[in-house]
Design a protein around this motif. Structure first.
Motif, mmCIF file in Angstrom:
data_model
loop_
_atom_site.group_PDB
_atom_site.id
_atom_site.type_symbol
_atom_site.label_atom_id
_atom_site.label_comp_id
_atom_site.label_asym_id
_atom_site.label_seq_id
_atom_site.Cartn_x
_atom_site.Cartn_y
_atom_site.Cartn_z
ATOM 1 N N THR A 155 -9.776 5.397 -5.033
ATOM 2 C CA THR A 155 -8.634 6.215 -4.611
ATOM 3 C C THR A 155 -8.672 7.565 -5.304
ATOM 4 O O THR A 155 -8.412 8.609 -4.690
ATOM 5 C CB THR A 155 -7.318 5.483 -4.879
ATOM 6 O OG1 THR A 155 -7.229 4.338 -4.021
ATOM 7 C CG2 THR A 155 -6.117 6.385 -4.616
ATOM 8 N N ASP B 169 -1.457 -5.394 2.534
ATOM 9 C CA ASP B 169 -0.266 -4.861 3.192
ATOM 10 C C ASP B 169 -0.644 -4.576 4.640
ATOM 11 O O ASP B 169 -0.961 -3.447 5.018
ATOM 12 C CB ASP B 169 0.207 -3.593 2.478
ATOM 13 C CG ASP B 169 1.548 -3.085 3.007
ATOM 14 O OD1 ASP B 169 1.988 -3.557 4.072
ATOM 15 O OD2 ASP B 169 2.126 -2.195 2.351
ATOM 16 N N ILE C 138 -8.853 4.603 3.439
ATOM 17 C CA ILE C 138 -8.166 3.417 2.926
ATOM 18 C C ILE C 138 -8.963 2.977 1.708
ATOM 19 O O ILE C 138 -10.152 2.659 1.817
ATOM 20 C CB ILE C 138 -8.090 2.301 3.975
ATOM 21 C CG1 ILE C 138 -7.314 2.778 5.216
ATOM 22 C CG2 ILE C 138 -7.430 1.052 3.386
ATOM 23 C CD1 ILE C 138 -7.270 1.753 6.341
ATOM 24 N N ALA D 42 0.857 -1.184 0.000
ATOM 25 C CA ALA D 42 0.000 0.000 0.000
ATOM 26 C C ALA D 42 0.892 1.233 0.000
ATOM 27 O O ALA D 42 2.072 1.166 0.340
ATOM 28 C CB ALA D 42 -0.909 -0.012 1.223
ATOM 29 N N ARG D 43 0.288 2.372 -0.359
ATOM 30 C CA ARG D 43 1.072 3.604 -0.432
ATOM 31 C C ARG D 43 0.269 4.766 0.158
ATOM 32 O O ARG D 43 -0.857 5.021 -0.257
ATOM 33 C CB ARG D 43 1.425 3.903 -1.890
ATOM 34 C CG ARG D 43 2.081 5.249 -2.121
ATOM 35 C CD ARG D 43 3.511 5.302 -1.593
ATOM 36 N NE ARG D 43 4.068 6.639 -1.794
ATOM 37 C CZ ARG D 43 4.646 7.035 -2.933
ATOM 38 N NH1 ARG D 43 4.756 6.198 -3.958
ATOM 39 N NH2 ARG D 43 5.123 8.254 -3.048
ATOM 40 N N HIS E 287 -3.598 4.300 -0.348
ATOM 41 C CA HIS E 287 -4.032 3.538 -1.526
ATOM 42 C C HIS E 287 -3.573 2.097 -1.384
ATOM 43 O O HIS E 287 -2.393 1.820 -1.138
ATOM 44 C CB HIS E 287 -3.434 4.165 -2.781
ATOM 45 C CG HIS E 287 -3.715 3.417 -4.046
ATOM 46 N ND1 HIS E 287 -4.960 2.923 -4.368
ATOM 47 C CD2 HIS E 287 -2.889 3.075 -5.088
ATOM 48 C CE1 HIS E 287 -4.902 2.320 -5.538
ATOM 49 N NE2 HIS E 287 -3.670 2.396 -5.991
ATOM 50 N N VAL E 288 -4.523 1.158 -1.546
ATOM 51 C CA VAL E 288 -4.255 -0.274 -1.364
ATOM 52 C C VAL E 288 -4.581 -0.988 -2.675
ATOM 53 O O VAL E 288 -5.678 -1.530 -2.854
ATOM 54 C CB VAL E 288 -5.094 -0.853 -0.203
ATOM 55 C CG1 VAL E 288 -4.742 -2.320 0.042
ATOM 56 C CG2 VAL E 288 -4.895 -0.033 1.063
ATOM 57 N N ILE F 138 -1.351 -0.881 6.715
ATOM 58 C CA ILE F 138 -2.707 -0.589 7.180
ATOM 59 C C ILE F 138 -2.733 -0.415 8.684
ATOM 60 O O ILE F 138 -3.325 0.539 9.216
ATOM 61 C CB ILE F 138 -3.673 -1.701 6.730
ATOM 62 C CG1 ILE F 138 -3.826 -1.681 5.201
ATOM 63 C CG2 ILE F 138 -5.036 -1.541 7.401
ATOM 64 C CD1 ILE F 138 -4.562 -2.866 4.636
ATOM 65 N N SER G 269 -9.085 1.566 -2.724
ATOM 66 C CA SER G 269 -8.491 0.856 -3.862
ATOM 67 C C SER G 269 -9.229 1.261 -5.124
ATOM 68 O O SER G 269 -10.299 1.877 -5.083
ATOM 69 C CB SER G 269 -8.580 -0.667 -3.670
ATOM 70 O OG SER G 269 -9.938 -1.098 -3.755
#
Length: 340
Positions: free
Chosen positions: A229, A258, A223, A211-212, A250-251, A262, A225
């Motif tokens: 995002t 991740d 959180i 994730a970032r 962003h996952v 998280i 995806s």
């Protein structure tokens, strides 16, 4: 494009707002930069360097951007017709012979129609097959026959299968290259056609399983995806006017999650956690994150922005995104209500 006779069963009522055709699958707002067919162009480029890459589809090359690959590599392209089970079995056979097959269709057809073939022919054998599927979640107005609102829930329980949900064109380009390098079965959701470019301003690099944190904030942690995002980044900027400070994690890899990133983000005291996903509220990223937090004893205020547990209407995407709460304006409205 194949269209089920049942697609318009839940069409929006006459007189309701309709600003685009139900056929339009692009989620790019006006004025935003886009790239055309990022998956198709990236795969075609990679195939010049990697002779083992082949492409297969079930009568949907044009609508999964695989036609770009087919035009450049016609001798490595296989049109399987309207037979998703055969598509997955053929991809498994090619993988057994040492090729790296990319199999494309719509997400509904892969998850609902070909599940057992993916499970037994590909995942159980841990074969190097990449399943790349368009129209994930609510990215079409065709209605329940084409809206893959539960695909992640269906696939999360399948052993050996990595699940990717990219945000934009940059994410798709980098993820396509990453999964070509990765050994093992992958399911990737695909935004096709003119895909927005939003992550370039965040010095972003895709990594499988990572994730970032795109932006930090003290009040709310999004959180997210996939296309959500992009939506929460827009919402975070809009909420600045209300002095609501939002972080965005962003996952892009739903499985494996991740967990370290998280947990680290969710443990920060004093901010609400809001999971945003273009998927039913059941069985997707939201429940994955909630389960992780509960198992680890991390208990922030938790909210979920997701599609409802129901068959959705047919109609224009802007109308549907507002109706089901995944538009930027609806995210802003909900967060204002939750925070204040």
């Amino acid at each position: 494009m194949r269209l089920s006779k049942f697609a318009p069963r839940h069409a929006v009522n006459a007189g309701e707002r309709k600003t685009t055709s139900a056929m339009i699958a692009s989620i790019a707002p006006d004025g935003i930069a886009t790239r055309n067919a990022p998956f198709g162009h990236t795969l075609a480029r990679l195939a010049h360097e990697r002779l083992g890459i082949v492409g297969l589809t079930a009568d949907l090359a044009k609508y999964t951007d695989l036609h770009v690959f087919a035009q450049e590599h016609p001798d490595r392209f296989y049109q399987m017709g309207m037979a998703e089970q055969v598509l997955m079995s053929a991809a498994a056979g090619l993988a057994r012979e040492g090729f790296t097959p990319f199999a494309t269709t719509y997400a509904v057809f892969a998850s609902r129609r070909a599940y057992d073939f993916i499970c037994m022919a590909i995942a159980e054998e841990n074969l190097d097959v990449k399943i790349v599927c368009a129209l994930p979640g609510l990215t079409t107005g065709y209605g329940p026959s084409h809206q893959a609102t539960e695909d992640i829930a269906i696939f999360r329980g399948m052993p050996n299968l990595t699940i990717i949900d990219p945000c934009d064109a940059l994410d798709i380009e980098q993820a396509t290259e990453a999964i070509a390098d990765y050994k093992g079965p992958v399911y990737m959701r695909l935004l096709r056609g003119k895909v927005p470019v939003v992550l370039d301003e965040y010095d972003y690099t895709f990594q499988i399983g990572k994730a970032r944190l795109l932006r930090d904030g003290a009040d709310v942690l999004f959180i997210s995806s996939g296309l959500m995002t992009m939506r929460v980044l827009e919402a975070a900027k809009a909420l600045e006017a209300d002095r609501i400070d939002c972080a965005v994690l962003h996952v892009p890899t739903i499985k494996p999650l991740d967990t370290d990133a998280i947990l680290a983000a969710a443990r920060r005291a004093g901010r609400m956690v809001v999971v945003a996903e273009n998927h039913t509220m059941i069985g997707g990223l939201g429940e994955g994150v909630a389960g992780l937090l509960m198992r680890e004893g991390v208990t922030p205020v938790f909210r979920q922005i997701a599609l409802p547990d129901e068959f959705l209407d047919a109609g224009a995407l802007p109308t549907l995104h507002d109706r089901y709460g995944i538009s930027t304006s609806e995210i802003v409205r909900r967060v204002r209500k939750w925070v204040k």
